[in-house]
Scaffold this active site. Structure first.
Site, mmCIF file in Angstrom:
data_model
loop_
_atom_site.group_PDB
_atom_site.id
_atom_site.type_symbol
_atom_site.label_atom_id
_atom_site.label_comp_id
_atom_site.label_asym_id
_atom_site.label_seq_id
_atom_site.Cartn_x
_atom_site.Cartn_y
_atom_site.Cartn_z
ATOM 1 N N HIS A 1 -13.654 -18.844 -27.346
ATOM 2 C CA HIS A 1 -12.759 -17.693 -27.206
ATOM 3 C C HIS A 1 -13.034 -17.017 -25.865
ATOM 4 C CE1 HIS A 1 -10.291 -14.419 -28.969
ATOM 5 N NE2 HIS A 1 -11.129 -13.581 -28.375
ATOM 6 N N MET B 1 -9.529 -9.384 -19.643
ATOM 7 C CA MET B 1 -9.308 -7.928 -19.622
ATOM 8 C C MET B 1 -9.008 -7.461 -18.212
ATOM 9 S SD MET B 1 -12.499 -6.815 -21.978
ATOM 10 C CE MET B 1 -12.735 -7.480 -23.631
ATOM 11 N N HIS C 1 -7.569 -15.094 -25.048
ATOM 12 C CA HIS C 1 -7.084 -13.839 -25.609
ATOM 13 C C HIS C 1 -6.773 -12.903 -24.452
ATOM 14 C CE1 HIS C 1 -8.320 -9.999 -28.089
ATOM 15 N NE2 HIS C 1 -7.077 -9.955 -27.673
ATOM 16 N N SER D 1 -17.145 -15.919 -28.679
ATOM 17 C CA SER D 1 -16.525 -15.235 -27.545
ATOM 18 C C SER D 1 -17.485 -15.202 -26.360
ATOM 19 C CB SER D 1 -16.150 -13.803 -27.917
ATOM 20 O OG SER D 1 -15.870 -13.084 -26.728
ATOM 21 N N ASP E 1 -12.015 -13.890 -23.459
ATOM 22 C CA ASP E 1 -11.408 -12.560 -23.451
ATOM 23 C C ASP E 1 -11.049 -12.139 -22.035
ATOM 24 O OD1 ASP E 1 -11.520 -11.627 -26.241
ATOM 25 O OD2 ASP E 1 -13.680 -11.937 -26.013
ATOM 26 N N ASP F 1 -11.040 -10.949 -35.013
ATOM 27 C CA ASP F 1 -11.822 -10.738 -33.788
ATOM 28 C C ASP F 1 -12.343 -9.302 -33.748
ATOM 29 O OD1 ASP F 1 -12.849 -10.781 -31.215
ATOM 30 O OD2 ASP F 1 -10.914 -10.998 -30.217
ATOM 31 N N MET G 1 -7.191 -7.796 -34.815
ATOM 32 C CA MET G 1 -8.336 -7.123 -34.190
ATOM 33 C C MET G 1 -9.016 -6.244 -35.232
ATOM 34 S SD MET G 1 -8.450 -8.246 -31.107
ATOM 35 C CE MET G 1 -9.923 -7.290 -30.724
ATOM 36 N N MET H 1 -5.804 -9.617 -22.806
ATOM 37 C CA MET H 1 -5.739 -8.160 -22.955
ATOM 38 C C MET H 1 -5.331 -7.606 -21.602
ATOM 39 S SD MET H 1 -9.155 -7.783 -25.275
ATOM 40 C CE MET H 1 -9.698 -9.433 -24.823
HETATM 41 C C1 DX5 Z 1 -12.955 -7.410 -27.876
HETATM 42 C C2 DX5 Z 1 -12.831 -8.909 -27.753
HETATM 43 C C3 DX5 Z 1 -13.697 -9.662 -28.670
HETATM 44 C C4 DX5 Z 1 -15.173 -9.440 -28.474
HETATM 45 C C5 DX5 Z 1 -15.843 -9.677 -29.778
HETATM 46 O O1 DX5 Z 1 -11.995 -6.819 -27.081
HETATM 47 O O2 DX5 Z 1 -11.486 -9.300 -28.012
HETATM 48 O O3 DX5 Z 1 -13.390 -11.058 -28.620
HETATM 49 O O4 DX5 Z 1 -15.728 -10.278 -27.501
HETATM 50 O O5 DX5 Z 1 -17.187 -9.335 -29.671
HETATM 51 P P1 DX5 Z 1 -18.089 -9.024 -30.950
HETATM 52 O O6 DX5 Z 1 -18.053 -10.262 -31.809
HETATM 53 O O7 DX5 Z 1 -19.412 -8.729 -30.372
HETATM 54 O O8 DX5 Z 1 -17.438 -7.871 -31.659
HETATM 55 ZN ZN ZN Z 2 -11.038 -11.478 -28.196
#
Ligand code: DX5
Ligand code: ZN
Length: 218
Positions: free
Chosen positions: A34, A38, A67, A9, A36, A176, A138, A69
């Protein structure tokens, strides 16, 4: 069982050197990247958007696993497809019409994923498996990297593995949040075949060794 795929990620990368980080992690053996996304609304953090995904896309050939969010997600699906995402995943809570969102992602030429928060039941995907290429469990509450793995979610992974087998469909099962060499074996035993890891890869000094350790432990 399909071979495990490791998806680092980018959230845990050094944001002052994102291009170098993408190249480094791909060279170190990452199967997917990956990303993320947000919005500070669906989750209490803001990361980056389609412009960054597009800028990074030419740097490597590995699939981009986006991903989302964000809520709403529908208005941005085309932008992420055009930015070069191969996989686009969203949360059922991000909009009123999950079925339509998955249809849209596929119509854009991408693989469609559904992400289940820790409190989201497996029933939320039972009637959309025909439109789903990936299920993401998750194992933290979404919004931040570096949180502790929620082992309460292992049963959910196992249940989804059974649902996928019963459906006879080719659906990837991803985990994840808090995935490390220590938690990867339990994910794998429960039936996961794609492991997302932020801190466990980008927090390591040797990315290749970190990815290899995740692969071997799993
Ligand atoms: C959290 C993200 C994850 C995050 C994982 O909201 O969706 O992808 O980056 O990070 P680690 O592996 O550090 O938990
Ligand atoms: Zn993620």
């Amino acid at each position: 069982m399909t071979p495990v795929r490791i998806a680092p990620s980018l959230l845990a990368a050094d944001f002052t050197r994102l291009g170098e980080e993408v190249r480094a992690v791909a060279a170190a053996g990452a199967d997917w990247l990956h990303l993320d996304i947000m919005d500070g609304h669906f989750v209490p953090n803001i990361s980056f958007g389609p412009g960054l995904v597009k800028a990074l896309r030419p740097l490597t050939d590995i699939p981009f696993d986006v991903h989302l969010m964000i809520a709403p997600a529908d208005p941005y699906l085309a932008a992420f497809a055009q930015a070069g995402a191969q996989w686009i995943s969203l949360h059922p809570e991000a909009g009123p019409h999950l079925h339509r969102s998955l249809q849209t992602i596929r119509a854009l030429g991408c693989k469609a994923g559904v992400v289940l928060n820790p409190a989201t039941p497996v029933e939320s995907v039972a009637h959309v498996l025909d439109l789903t290429d990936l299920l993401l469990v998750m194992t933290v509450n979404p919004g931040f990297g570096g949180q502790s793995f929620l082992s309460s979610q292992l049963d959910k992974i196992a249940t989804l593995r059974r649902m996928i087998a019963e459906s006879g469909r080719d659906i990837a099962l991803q985990v994840d949040g808090g995935v490390t060499a220590a938690t990867a074996p339990a994910c794998r035993r429960a039936g996961a075949d794609v492991l997302v890891a932020g801190t466990a890869v980008f927090g390591a000094t040797d990315y290749a060794a970190a990815i290899a350790a995740l692969r071997e432990e799993a």
